[in-house]
Design a protein around this motif. Structure first.
Motif, PDB file in Angstrom:
ATOM      1  N   GLU A 250       0.830  -1.198   0.000  1.00  0.00           N
ATOM      2  CA  GLU A 250       0.000   0.000   0.000  1.00  0.00           C
ATOM      3  C   GLU A 250       0.866   1.250   0.000  1.00  0.00           C
ATOM      4  N   ALA A 251       1.883   1.261   0.842  1.00  0.00           N
ATOM      5  CA  ALA A 251       2.798   2.403   0.875  1.00  0.00           C
ATOM      6  C   ALA A 251       3.532   2.554  -0.452  1.00  0.00           C
ATOM      7  N   ASP A 252       3.932   1.435  -1.042  1.00  0.00           N
ATOM      8  CA  ASP A 252       4.616   1.481  -2.341  1.00  0.00           C
ATOM      9  C   ASP A 252       3.715   2.067  -3.417  1.00  0.00           C
ATOM     10  N   HIS A 253       2.428   1.760  -3.334  1.00  0.00           N
ATOM     11  CA  HIS A 253       1.475   2.315  -4.300  1.00  0.00           C
ATOM     12  C   HIS A 253       1.481   3.839  -4.217  1.00  0.00           C
ATOM     13  N   TRP A 254       1.445   4.358  -2.999  1.00  0.00           N
ATOM     14  CA  TRP A 254       1.435   5.808  -2.834  1.00  0.00           C
ATOM     15  C   TRP A 254       2.768   6.418  -3.254  1.00  0.00           C
ATOM     16  N   ARG A 255       3.874   5.752  -2.954  1.00  0.00           N
ATOM     17  CA  ARG A 255       5.181   6.263  -3.378  1.00  0.00           C
ATOM     18  C   ARG A 255       5.268   6.346  -4.897  1.00  0.00           C
ATOM     19  N   THR A 256       4.728   5.354  -5.562  1.00  0.00           N
ATOM     20  CA  THR A 256       4.869   5.249  -7.014  1.00  0.00           C
ATOM     21  C   THR A 256       3.856   6.094  -7.773  1.00  0.00           C
ATOM     22  N   HIS A 257       2.596   6.066  -7.322  1.00  0.00           N
ATOM     23  CA  HIS A 257       1.530   6.681  -8.102  1.00  0.00           C
ATOM     24  C   HIS A 257       1.016   8.012  -7.551  1.00  0.00           C
ATOM     25  N   ARG A 258       1.262   8.285  -6.292  1.00  0.00           N
ATOM     26  CA  ARG A 258       0.694   9.500  -5.698  1.00  0.00           C
ATOM     27  C   ARG A 258       1.752  10.358  -5.012  1.00  0.00           C
ATOM     28  N   ASP A 259       2.985  10.305  -5.463  1.00  0.00           N
ATOM     29  CA  ASP A 259       4.058  11.124  -4.899  1.00  0.00           C
ATOM     30  C   ASP A 259       3.757  12.595  -5.195  1.00  0.00           C
ATOM     31  N   PRO A 260       3.537  13.413  -4.173  1.00  0.00           N
ATOM     32  CA  PRO A 260       3.136  14.806  -4.418  1.00  0.00           C
ATOM     33  C   PRO A 260       4.199  15.634  -5.125  1.00  0.00           C
ATOM     34  N   VAL A 261       5.476  15.329  -4.899  1.00  0.00           N
ATOM     35  CA  VAL A 261       6.539  16.080  -5.562  1.00  0.00           C
ATOM     36  C   VAL A 261       6.542  15.771  -7.054  1.00  0.00           C
ATOM     37  N   ALA A 262       6.444  14.490  -7.398  1.00  0.00           N
ATOM     38  CA  ALA A 262       6.409  14.100  -8.806  1.00  0.00           C
ATOM     39  C   ALA A 262       5.152  14.626  -9.490  1.00  0.00           C
ATOM     40  N   LEU A 263       4.022  14.603  -8.796  1.00  0.00           N
ATOM     41  CA  LEU A 263       2.780  15.107  -9.372  1.00  0.00           C
ATOM     42  C   LEU A 263       2.882  16.595  -9.696  1.00  0.00           C
ATOM     43  N   LEU A 264       3.451  17.358  -8.775  1.00  0.00           N
ATOM     44  CA  LEU A 264       3.547  18.798  -9.006  1.00  0.00           C
ATOM     45  C   LEU A 264       4.550  19.111 -10.110  1.00  0.00           C
ATOM     46  N   ARG A 265       5.651  18.374 -10.159  1.00  0.00           N
ATOM     47  CA  ARG A 265       6.627  18.606 -11.227  1.00  0.00           C
ATOM     48  C   ARG A 265       5.982  18.365 -12.600  1.00  0.00           C
ATOM     49  N   ALA A 266       5.249  17.265 -12.726  1.00  0.00           N
ATOM     50  CA  ALA A 266       4.601  16.962 -14.001  1.00  0.00           C
ATOM     51  C   ALA A 266       3.574  18.021 -14.365  1.00  0.00           C
ATOM     52  N   ALA A 267       2.808  18.479 -13.370  1.00  0.00           N
ATOM     53  CA  ALA A 267       1.799  19.503 -13.626  1.00  0.00           C
ATOM     54  C   ALA A 267       2.445  20.828 -13.997  1.00  0.00           C
ATOM     55  N   MET A 268       3.541  21.157 -13.341  1.00  0.00           N
ATOM     56  CA  MET A 268       4.261  22.396 -13.613  1.00  0.00           C
ATOM     57  C   MET A 268       4.789  22.417 -15.051  1.00  0.00           C
ATOM     58  N   LEU A 269       5.373  21.302 -15.467  1.00  0.00           N
ATOM     59  CA  LEU A 269       5.892  21.214 -16.830  1.00  0.00           C
ATOM     60  C   LEU A 269       4.749  21.210 -17.844  1.00  0.00           C
ATOM     61  N   GLY A 270       3.683  20.475 -17.527  1.00  0.00           N
ATOM     62  CA  GLY A 270       2.553  20.390 -18.439  1.00  0.00           C
ATOM     63  C   GLY A 270       1.857  21.719 -18.652  1.00  0.00           C
ATOM     64  N   ALA A 271       1.829  22.558 -17.627  1.00  0.00           N
ATOM     65  CA  ALA A 271       1.177  23.868 -17.735  1.00  0.00           C
ATOM     66  C   ALA A 271       2.093  24.923 -18.336  1.00  0.00           C
ATOM     67  N   GLY A 272       3.344  24.552 -18.565  1.00  0.00           N
ATOM     68  CA  GLY A 272       4.291  25.524 -19.102  1.00  0.00           C
ATOM     69  C   GLY A 272       4.775  26.524 -18.077  1.00  0.00           C
ATOM     70  N   HIS A 273       4.647  26.193 -16.799  1.00  0.00           N
ATOM     71  CA  HIS A 273       5.112  27.091 -15.742  1.00  0.00           C
ATOM     72  C   HIS A 273       6.616  26.994 -15.519  1.00  0.00           C
ATOM     73  N   ALA A 274       7.245  25.999 -16.110  1.00  0.00           N
ATOM     74  CA  ALA A 274       8.703  25.844 -16.068  1.00  0.00           C
ATOM     75  C   ALA A 274       9.098  24.862 -17.153  1.00  0.00           C
ATOM     76  N   THR A 275      10.316  24.989 -17.635  1.00  0.00           N
ATOM     77  CA  THR A 275      10.859  24.019 -18.579  1.00  0.00           C
ATOM     78  C   THR A 275      11.528  22.896 -17.801  1.00  0.00           C
ATOM     79  N   ALA A 276      11.850  21.816 -18.478  1.00  0.00           N
ATOM     80  CA  ALA A 276      12.539  20.703 -17.825  1.00  0.00           C
ATOM     81  C   ALA A 276      13.892  21.164 -17.278  1.00  0.00           C
TER      82      ALA A 276
END
Length: 346
Positions: free
Chosen positions: A263-289
């Motif tokens: 269960e913890a591994d699921h959250w680490r892999t699929h719901r990591d808040p840092v990874a989620l925000l990085r992807a959203a930031m790049l997707g919205a064009g708020h920062a480049t890679a």
């Protein structure tokens, strides 16, 4: 396997946030993630006697703290709000000194930073926040208190009494529950009646909201709205941020004794808040890679700087054991200090 996820989870969006705010949230979250790893390492090396990880809860903490105004609001933390302290502008070497046991409550100025001392009493910050908020309103100020607590603390009598008091008196408080699924080793279903902390708000006559605690933008929006409501004199709000404690309760905890690590591994892999925000930031064009990579590098460097600073911080003089016990010393305290001085004299 119960994943405790709010409905409709997937990628998050930051389209409605200003790009500079998105980058600031990500910077604080990335720094907190790296500093958390450094702190765990310091405990393993014997520098910290103990430590409680914030991994997986960075979005809930950083985004909620960022929605406040440090010039007039006041934060009342528990023992797990390192990421919130970082985002709120607390001097982090002085803050982390508490984990090294250099000084109870840290070496930073609580009043200047407007961020309370680390509080290890379960539910302890909540009545403190209400008391401050009532006093703030009585003096005519427009500050708002934010009280952090966990799902386990929501079962404490002090929390119920504080919320009821705040509801009756319309205190300008945001009650921010980080529901990380585990009250140490006890899951939600065995200690939260009704399955929801936020649903209790109705009984206290206040607004209540449930939010995805791993979605920084959603948390920031919910807390911003609650703070505005409190400033307008419309009373307190109870926010339940659904997240997950992916690491042990503390460095002395053994999660293998009470939960399925899948269960913890699921959250680490699929719901990591840092990874989620990085992807959203790049997707919205708020920062480049490239810009995101630069933020990552700067965050790691700052975490190392804080680590080195707290490791090298001098220990306080032993006489400070007696300095702030009472406003005016007592005969008994004077006697104890005299005995201590006789014992430590060469």
């Amino acid at each position: 396997m119960s994943t405790h996820e709010p409905p409709g989870q997937g990628a998050i969006t930051v389209d409605h946030l200003p790009p500079d705010l998105t980058r600031a949230l990500y910077t604080h979250m990335r720094t907190a993630r790296d500093l958390d790893a450094e702190a765990v390492a310091l405990q393993r090396q014997g520098v910290f006697p103990a430590y409680v990880s914030v991994r997986g809860q960075e979005a809930a903490q950083v985004a909620s703290a960022a929605a406040l105004d440090p010039s007039r609001d006041f934060v009342f933390p528990t023992y797990r709000e390192m990421a919130a302290a970082l985002a709120y502008g607390v001097e982090m070497v002085a803050y982390m000194a508490t984990h090294r046991a250099l000084w109870h409550g840290g070496l930073y100025d609580v009043m200047e930073s407007r961020f309370g001392a680390i509080n290890a009493v379960v539910g302890g910050p909540v009545p403190h926040a209400v008391g401050w908020a009532v006093g703030e309103r009585m003096r005519g100020g427009d500050g708002v208190a934010l009280a952090y607590f966990g799902d386990g603390a929501s079962s404490e009598g002090d929390v119920h009494e504080a919320m009821n008091f705040a509801g009756v008196y319309g205190a300008p408080v945001v009650f921010f529950c980080q529901n990380n699924r585990w009250a140490l080793s006890v899951p939600n279903e065995r200690q939260v009646a009704g399955g929801s902390v936020a649903a209790r708000a109705r009984g206290y006559g206040m607004a209540g909201a449930t939010v995805d605690g791993n979605d920084a933008a959603a948390v920031h929006g919910a807390v911003t709205e609650a703070v505005a409501r409190a400033r307008r004199g419309e009373g307190p709000t109870l926010i339940e941020a659904l997240t997950y404690r992916v690491e042990p309760h503390s460095t002395s905890d053994d999660t293998g004794r009470y939960r399925d690590e899948a269960e913890a591994d699921h959250w680490r892999t699929h719901r990591d808040p840092v990874a989620l925000l990085r992807a959203a930031m790049l997707g919205a064009g708020h920062a480049t890679a490239e810009e995101a990579d630069a933020i990552d590098a700067a965050a790691a460097a700052r975490a190392e700087e804080i680590r080195d600073g707290v490791s090298a911080a001098p220990e306080p003089d032993g006489s400070e054991l007696f300095t702030h016990v009472f406003r005016e010393t007592t005969q008994e305290l004077t006697r104890q200090r005299r005995i201590w001085e006789e014992e430590v004299q060469p």
